[in-house]
Design an enzyme around this catalytic site. Structure first.
Site, PDB file in Angstrom:
ATOM      1  N   GLU A 119      -3.476  -6.668  20.843  1.00  0.00           N
ATOM      2  CA  GLU A 119      -3.666  -5.240  20.548  1.00  0.00           C
ATOM      3  C   GLU A 119      -4.644  -4.626  21.543  1.00  0.00           C
ATOM      4  OE1 GLU A 119      -3.891  -4.124  16.392  1.00  0.00           O
ATOM      5  OE2 GLU A 119      -5.574  -2.806  16.859  1.00  0.00           O
ATOM      6  N   PHE A 167     -17.604  -2.039  12.578  1.00  0.00           N
ATOM      7  CA  PHE A 167     -16.176  -1.924  12.205  1.00  0.00           C
ATOM      8  C   PHE A 167     -15.957  -2.503  10.797  1.00  0.00           C
ATOM      9  CE2 PHE A 167     -14.461  -2.397  16.852  1.00  0.00           C
ATOM     10  CZ  PHE A 167     -14.808  -1.086  17.098  1.00  0.00           C
ATOM     11  N   ASP A 204      -6.520   7.057   8.611  1.00  0.00           N
ATOM     12  CA  ASP A 204      -7.670   7.578   7.858  1.00  0.00           C
ATOM     13  C   ASP A 204      -7.878   9.030   8.216  1.00  0.00           C
ATOM     14  OD1 ASP A 204      -8.611   5.155   6.525  1.00  0.00           O
ATOM     15  OD2 ASP A 204      -8.984   4.423   8.562  1.00  0.00           O
ATOM     16  N   HIS A 238      -2.290 -12.483  15.881  1.00  0.00           N
ATOM     17  CA  HIS A 238      -2.421 -11.165  16.515  1.00  0.00           C
ATOM     18  C   HIS A 238      -3.891 -11.038  16.944  1.00  0.00           C
ATOM     19  CE1 HIS A 238      -1.427  -6.903  17.201  1.00  0.00           C
ATOM     20  NE2 HIS A 238      -2.574  -6.593  16.630  1.00  0.00           N
ATOM     21  N   SER A 285       0.450 -12.053  19.692  1.00  0.00           N
ATOM     22  CA  SER A 285       0.579 -10.656  20.115  1.00  0.00           C
ATOM     23  C   SER A 285      -0.827 -10.148  20.386  1.00  0.00           C
ATOM     24  CB  SER A 285       1.283  -9.823  19.049  1.00  0.00           C
ATOM     25  OG  SER A 285       0.675  -9.999  17.789  1.00  0.00           O
TER      26      SER A 285
HETATM   27  P1  FAD Z   1      -1.173   2.174   3.548  1.00  0.00           P
HETATM   28  O1  FAD Z   1      -0.731   0.766   3.611  1.00  0.00           O
HETATM   29  O2  FAD Z   1      -0.134   3.218   3.424  1.00  0.00           O
HETATM   30  O3  FAD Z   1      -2.110   2.399   2.291  1.00  0.00           O
HETATM   31  C1  FAD Z   1      -3.427   1.905   2.237  1.00  0.00           C
HETATM   32  C2  FAD Z   1      -3.852   1.789   0.803  1.00  0.00           C
HETATM   33  O4  FAD Z   1      -3.763   3.070   0.172  1.00  0.00           O
HETATM   34  C3  FAD Z   1      -2.968   0.885  -0.035  1.00  0.00           C
HETATM   35  O5  FAD Z   1      -3.352  -0.470   0.062  1.00  0.00           O
HETATM   36  C4  FAD Z   1      -3.171   1.459  -1.394  1.00  0.00           C
HETATM   37  O6  FAD Z   1      -4.389   1.027  -1.888  1.00  0.00           O
HETATM   38  C5  FAD Z   1      -3.314   2.920  -1.135  1.00  0.00           C
HETATM   39  N1  FAD Z   1      -2.031   3.633  -1.320  1.00  0.00           N
HETATM   40  C6  FAD Z   1      -1.325   4.284  -0.360  1.00  0.00           C
HETATM   41  N2  FAD Z   1      -0.219   4.820  -0.914  1.00  0.00           N
HETATM   42  C7  FAD Z   1      -0.228   4.521  -2.223  1.00  0.00           C
HETATM   43  C8  FAD Z   1       0.634   4.790  -3.315  1.00  0.00           C
HETATM   44  N3  FAD Z   1       1.744   5.503  -3.204  1.00  0.00           N
HETATM   45  N4  FAD Z   1       0.277   4.322  -4.533  1.00  0.00           N
HETATM   46  C9  FAD Z   1      -0.832   3.611  -4.695  1.00  0.00           C
HETATM   47  N5  FAD Z   1      -1.681   3.307  -3.693  1.00  0.00           N
HETATM   48  C10 FAD Z   1      -1.391   3.751  -2.494  1.00  0.00           C
HETATM   49  N6  FAD Z   1      -5.882   3.170  12.050  1.00  0.00           N
HETATM   50  C11 FAD Z   1      -5.657   4.124  12.989  1.00  0.00           C
HETATM   51  O7  FAD Z   1      -6.080   5.276  12.820  1.00  0.00           O
HETATM   52  N7  FAD Z   1      -4.980   3.828  14.147  1.00  0.00           N
HETATM   53  C12 FAD Z   1      -4.473   2.602  14.396  1.00  0.00           C
HETATM   54  O8  FAD Z   1      -3.866   2.389  15.438  1.00  0.00           O
HETATM   55  C13 FAD Z   1      -4.677   1.577  13.413  1.00  0.00           C
HETATM   56  N8  FAD Z   1      -4.163   0.331  13.588  1.00  0.00           N
HETATM   57  C14 FAD Z   1      -4.307  -0.606  12.598  1.00  0.00           C
HETATM   58  C15 FAD Z   1      -3.703  -1.873  12.757  1.00  0.00           C
HETATM   59  C16 FAD Z   1      -3.824  -2.851  11.771  1.00  0.00           C
HETATM   60  C17 FAD Z   1      -3.149  -4.195  11.972  1.00  0.00           C
HETATM   61  C18 FAD Z   1      -4.578  -2.566  10.592  1.00  0.00           C
HETATM   62  C19 FAD Z   1      -4.745  -3.630   9.526  1.00  0.00           C
HETATM   63  C20 FAD Z   1      -5.176  -1.329  10.417  1.00  0.00           C
HETATM   64  C21 FAD Z   1      -5.039  -0.328  11.403  1.00  0.00           C
HETATM   65  N9  FAD Z   1      -5.600   0.949  11.254  1.00  0.00           N
HETATM   66  C22 FAD Z   1      -5.405   1.916  12.233  1.00  0.00           C
HETATM   67  C23 FAD Z   1      -6.416   1.266  10.067  1.00  0.00           C
HETATM   68  C24 FAD Z   1      -5.605   1.938   8.939  1.00  0.00           C
HETATM   69  O9  FAD Z   1      -5.093   3.177   9.395  1.00  0.00           O
HETATM   70  C25 FAD Z   1      -6.526   2.147   7.748  1.00  0.00           C
HETATM   71  O10 FAD Z   1      -6.881   0.914   7.187  1.00  0.00           O
HETATM   72  C26 FAD Z   1      -6.050   3.128   6.679  1.00  0.00           C
HETATM   73  O11 FAD Z   1      -7.110   3.324   5.758  1.00  0.00           O
HETATM   74  C27 FAD Z   1      -4.861   2.668   5.866  1.00  0.00           C
HETATM   75  O12 FAD Z   1      -3.700   2.659   6.587  1.00  0.00           O
HETATM   76  P2  FAD Z   1      -2.488   1.706   6.080  1.00  0.00           P
HETATM   77  O13 FAD Z   1      -1.357   1.846   6.970  1.00  0.00           O
HETATM   78  O14 FAD Z   1      -3.013   0.367   5.785  1.00  0.00           O
HETATM   79  O15 FAD Z   1      -2.172   2.487   4.711  1.00  0.00           O
END
Ligand code: FAD
Length: 288
Positions: free
Chosen positions: A7, A209, A99, A259, A5
């Protein structure tokens, strides 16, 4: 069979838009499983994501996956975006917490009426329509996770909420990916974990990054790019060799799904796909 895939990020200018579409055109014949489009913080950035995703859905044979975050939006606003995607024929969302607009490192504060994290967002998406949902995974742990148990617990919450696969943050040491997969298996999670691979078009940019997202840069990798700042030709050859080494090593470790973070450029990703046996499945477009 090996699956890939790609991105992309939504282009900011007309020139970047042209680059993206020529990249899409070059990569389309490789028949990727899906192509995803990242999502930013501001309103105009978000509109660019929606536009890019819709255009991919309407004008190409590719399956688009729209990244979506919980940042600075109420559940009702996020739900409206999810419904618009469904109505536009989009069937795959990459569900993320995101973030703060100030950037990674600023403590995350959920919108008072919003989804708190990617697990809640995944559940919200699945409640609206039967989308395919991909989520993030962190071979070096998310910086907000106090320890490995907390990190894998959170992945488990996303899987319980219905995530279909996890795509990793980029990494350069394949042993980290193996160790992560072992942690996921030890927790009893059956989710597919897909390595996110970033070809190094600019070492300086990738280093920046990595600093922001907590990914490590091995000294050996830094050494390989050292002294090449003014030598683009050699830098490109080194980047190709480094990425090929990583991808072929992952293949030897049994990985068959990749990916690629394309940075909207086709050259290195196309070559990497060729190396792992992904070749044009559709007629190659005639040269303009
Ligand atoms: P989550 O998985 O929800 O949480 C991240 C961390 O927060 C968890 O590992 C945990 O430590 C903590 N946490 C959250 N909720 C809880 C809870 N209830 N209890 C305890 N701990 C908790 N960012 C963008 O802005 N735009 C994008 O398009 C984008 N694409 C991405 C694509 C990929 C494949 C990846 C790996 C990252 C991407 N990011 C993007 C970055 C991402 O938004 C950041 O890393 C952000 O800090 C965390 O998002 P997440 O979805 O991993 O969060």
């Amino acid at each position: 069979m090996t699956r890939v895939s790609f991105e992309f990020f939504p282009p900011r200018t007309a020139v970047m838009e042209e680059t993206l579409w020529s990249t899409v055109k070059k990569l389309q014949p490789l028949a990727p499983h899906f192509v995803s489009v990242t999502y930013g913080a501001g309103g105009s950035t978000r509109e660019r994501t929606h536009r890019t995703v819709r255009r991919i859905a309407e004008e190409t044979s590719l399956q688009p996956a729209a990244h979506l975050t919980c940042v600075a939006a109420s559940r009702a606003e996020v739900d409206a975006v999810i419904r618009e995607y469904w109505d536009a024929g989009v069937r795959h969302i990459v569900a993320l917490r995101g973030d703060m607009p100030e950037g990674p490192g600023t403590p995350y504060a959920a919108h008072p009426d919003g989804y708190a994290n990617a697990a809640e967002l995944t559940a919200g998406i699945k409640a609206i329509a039967p989308f395919e949902v991909s989520v993030s995974a962190y071979p070096e742990r998310h910086p907000d996770s106090g320890d490995w148990d907390a990190d894998i617990d959170h992945l488990a919450r996303k899987v319980d909420a219905g995530a279909d696969r996890a795509i990793t943050q980029f990494f350069f040491d394949n042993a980290l990916f193996d160790a992560y997969r072992e942690r996921v298996a030890a927790r009893g999670l059956e989710v597919e974990v897909v390595p996110g691979i970033i070809p190094i078009h600019s070492f300086k940019q990738v280093k920046r990054f990595a600093g922001m997202c907590g990914a490590s840069i091995p000294d050996t990798l830094a050494d390989r790019f050292a002294g090449l700042e003014e030598d683009e030709e050699t830098r490109r050859l080194v980047a190709a060799a480094v990425a090929a080494e990583q991808v072929c090593d992952l293949e030897r470790r049994g990985v068959d799904t990749f990916h690629f973070y394309t940075m909207n450029r086709a050259d290195l990703v196309y070559a990497l796909c060729h190396l792992i046996g992904i070749k044009p499945a559709l007629p190659v477009p005639a040269a303009a």
